[in-house]
Design a protein around this motif. Structure first.
Motif, short mmCIF file in Angstrom:
data_model
loop_
_atom_site.label_atom_id
_atom_site.label_comp_id
_atom_site.label_asym_id
_atom_site.label_seq_id
_atom_site.Cartn_x
_atom_site.Cartn_y
_atom_site.Cartn_z
N ALA A 1 0.83 -1.21 0.00
CA ALA A 1 0.00 0.00 0.00
C ALA A 1 0.87 1.26 0.00
N ALA A 2 1.95 1.24 0.77
CA ALA A 2 2.84 2.40 0.84
C ALA A 2 3.50 2.67 -0.51
N ILE A 3 3.98 1.62 -1.17
CA ILE A 3 4.67 1.79 -2.46
C ILE A 3 3.69 2.22 -3.55
N LEU A 4 2.52 1.60 -3.58
CA LEU A 4 1.51 1.98 -4.57
C LEU A 4 1.10 3.44 -4.41
N ALA A 5 1.01 3.90 -3.16
CA ALA A 5 0.60 5.29 -2.90
C ALA A 5 1.66 6.29 -3.36
N MET A 6 2.91 5.85 -3.49
CA MET A 6 3.96 6.72 -3.99
C MET A 6 3.89 6.88 -5.51
N ARG A 7 3.21 5.95 -6.17
CA ARG A 7 3.19 5.95 -7.64
C ARG A 7 1.83 6.33 -8.22
N HIS A 8 0.80 6.22 -7.43
CA HIS A 8 -0.56 6.45 -7.92
C HIS A 8 -1.30 7.37 -6.96
N PRO A 9 -2.46 7.90 -7.39
CA PRO A 9 -3.26 8.75 -6.48
C PRO A 9 -3.62 8.02 -5.19
N ARG A 10 -3.37 8.67 -4.08
CA ARG A 10 -3.57 8.03 -2.78
C ARG A 10 -5.03 7.62 -2.56
N ARG A 11 -5.95 8.43 -3.08
CA ARG A 11 -7.37 8.14 -2.88
C ARG A 11 -7.74 6.78 -3.46
N LEU A 12 -7.24 6.49 -4.67
CA LEU A 12 -7.57 5.22 -5.32
C LEU A 12 -6.90 4.05 -4.61
N VAL A 13 -5.64 4.25 -4.21
CA VAL A 13 -4.90 3.18 -3.52
C VAL A 13 -5.57 2.86 -2.18
N LEU A 14 -5.90 3.90 -1.42
CA LEU A 14 -6.53 3.70 -0.12
C LEU A 14 -7.88 3.00 -0.26
N THR A 15 -8.66 3.42 -1.26
CA THR A 15 -9.98 2.80 -1.48
C THR A 15 -9.84 1.33 -1.84
N GLU B 1 14.17 -12.14 9.15
CA GLU B 1 15.11 -11.33 8.38
C GLU B 1 14.87 -9.83 8.56
N GLY B 2 13.67 -9.46 9.09
CA GLY B 2 13.40 -8.05 9.30
C GLY B 2 12.69 -7.41 8.13
N GLU B 3 12.28 -6.12 8.34
CA GLU B 3 11.46 -5.49 7.33
C GLU B 3 12.23 -5.11 6.09
N SER B 4 13.56 -4.95 6.15
CA SER B 4 14.31 -4.51 4.97
C SER B 4 14.22 -5.53 3.85
N GLU B 5 14.34 -6.83 4.19
CA GLU B 5 14.23 -7.87 3.18
C GLU B 5 12.81 -7.98 2.66
N GLU B 6 11.82 -7.85 3.57
CA GLU B 6 10.43 -7.93 3.14
C GLU B 6 10.07 -6.76 2.25
N LEU B 7 10.54 -5.56 2.61
CA LEU B 7 10.29 -4.38 1.79
C LEU B 7 10.94 -4.53 0.42
N ALA B 8 12.17 -5.03 0.39
CA ALA B 8 12.86 -5.23 -0.90
C ALA B 8 12.12 -6.22 -1.78
N GLU B 9 11.58 -7.27 -1.16
CA GLU B 9 10.83 -8.28 -1.92
C GLU B 9 9.57 -7.67 -2.54
N VAL B 10 8.83 -6.90 -1.75
CA VAL B 10 7.61 -6.27 -2.25
C VAL B 10 7.94 -5.27 -3.35
N GLU B 11 8.98 -4.47 -3.15
CA GLU B 11 9.38 -3.49 -4.15
C GLU B 11 9.77 -4.16 -5.46
N ALA B 12 10.49 -5.28 -5.37
CA ALA B 12 10.91 -6.00 -6.57
C ALA B 12 9.70 -6.52 -7.35
N GLU B 13 8.72 -7.06 -6.62
CA GLU B 13 7.52 -7.59 -7.28
C GLU B 13 6.73 -6.47 -7.96
N LEU B 14 6.56 -5.34 -7.26
CA LEU B 14 5.80 -4.24 -7.83
C LEU B 14 6.56 -3.56 -8.97
#
Length: 227
Positions: A28-42, A94-107
């Motif tokens: 949700a955080a990454i999508l909101a950086m790339r698209h309108p927050r209103r649509l992502v939040l909805t 592994e902590g949030e850094s690896e999880e964040l990297a994984e999500v970022e790579a997929e998106l």
């Protein structure tokens, strides 16, 4: 009334501690950086509300499919199991850094596949088409549907979903729905507004340990309470 309040508080606490810093939070955080927050939040909120209601319905139906005694004992085991799972992830994960990297790579992979070289040339056309679309087609946009699908399938089978099912089998379903939806709304709104920076300031280990302890407390309470 007290049963609704108990189900509400348990569900709210469990949801907040389970959702902060997980994959759907980062998505949700990454999508909101790339698209309108209103649509992502909805889109994200709609998926989480649907998932919460479905989970509670499954948990509410469980005592009607098996005996209430068995449902109670299974719920108790689930709470202990998820508590130990959360503690293990917090201590050895592994902590949030690896999880964040994984999500970022997929998106990023999905982002590049959909955009490509024609991205800039389409900006004017897309803006013109957007004004020509009827309201409903703007509301059900590809961005909203992407946020919905990523969140819905990301939550499917997650421990927070299974814990919600177990909680609804042992607590007032109405209270569990209200607490779960409020918790999801708080976490998703935080993710969309500033989730990446927020996640970097909150210790993943502290959140994991708190969630694990909370699950174990729920398990002890369930074990000591009568069916």
């Amino acid at each position: 009334m007290s049963s609704i309040v108990q189900g509400f508080t348990k569900s709210l606490a469990m949801t907040v501690l389970s959702e902060i810093g997980d994959k759907t939070f980062f998505a949700a955080a990454i999508l909101a950086m790339r698209h309108p927050r209103r649509l992502v939040l909805t889109g994200c909120l709609a998926a989480l509300i649907v998932m919460t209601i479905l989970s509670v319905l499954v948990g509410w139906a469980a005592p009607n499919l098996i005996s209430r005694s068995w449902a109670h004992h299974i719920t108790t085991l689930l709470f202990f199991g998820f508590g130990l799972w959360s503690l293990k992830e917090a201590i050895f994960g592994e902590g949030e850094s690896e999880e964040l990297a994984e999500v970022e790579a997929e998106l990023d992979k999905d982002w590049k596949a959909k955009n490509g070289a024609t991205k800039d040339s389409k900006k004017v056309d897309d803006a013109t088409k957007k004004h020509k679309r009827p309201f409903l087609s703007q509301f059900f946009s590809p961005i909203l549907l992407q946020a919905f699908s990523i969140t819905f399938f990301g939550e499917w089978g997650d421990k927070s979903q299974l814990a919600t099912i177990g909680l609804a089998a042992d607590e007032n379903p109405f209270g569990v729905v209200l607490g779960g939806i409020l918790g999801q709304a708080l976490c998703t709104t935080a993710a969309v507004i500033g989730g990446k920076s927020l996640a970097s300031q909150i210790s993943e280990k502290v959140i994991g340990l708190s969630g694990g302890i909370l699950f174990i407390v729920f398990g002890i309470q369930s074990f000591l309470s009568p069916v």
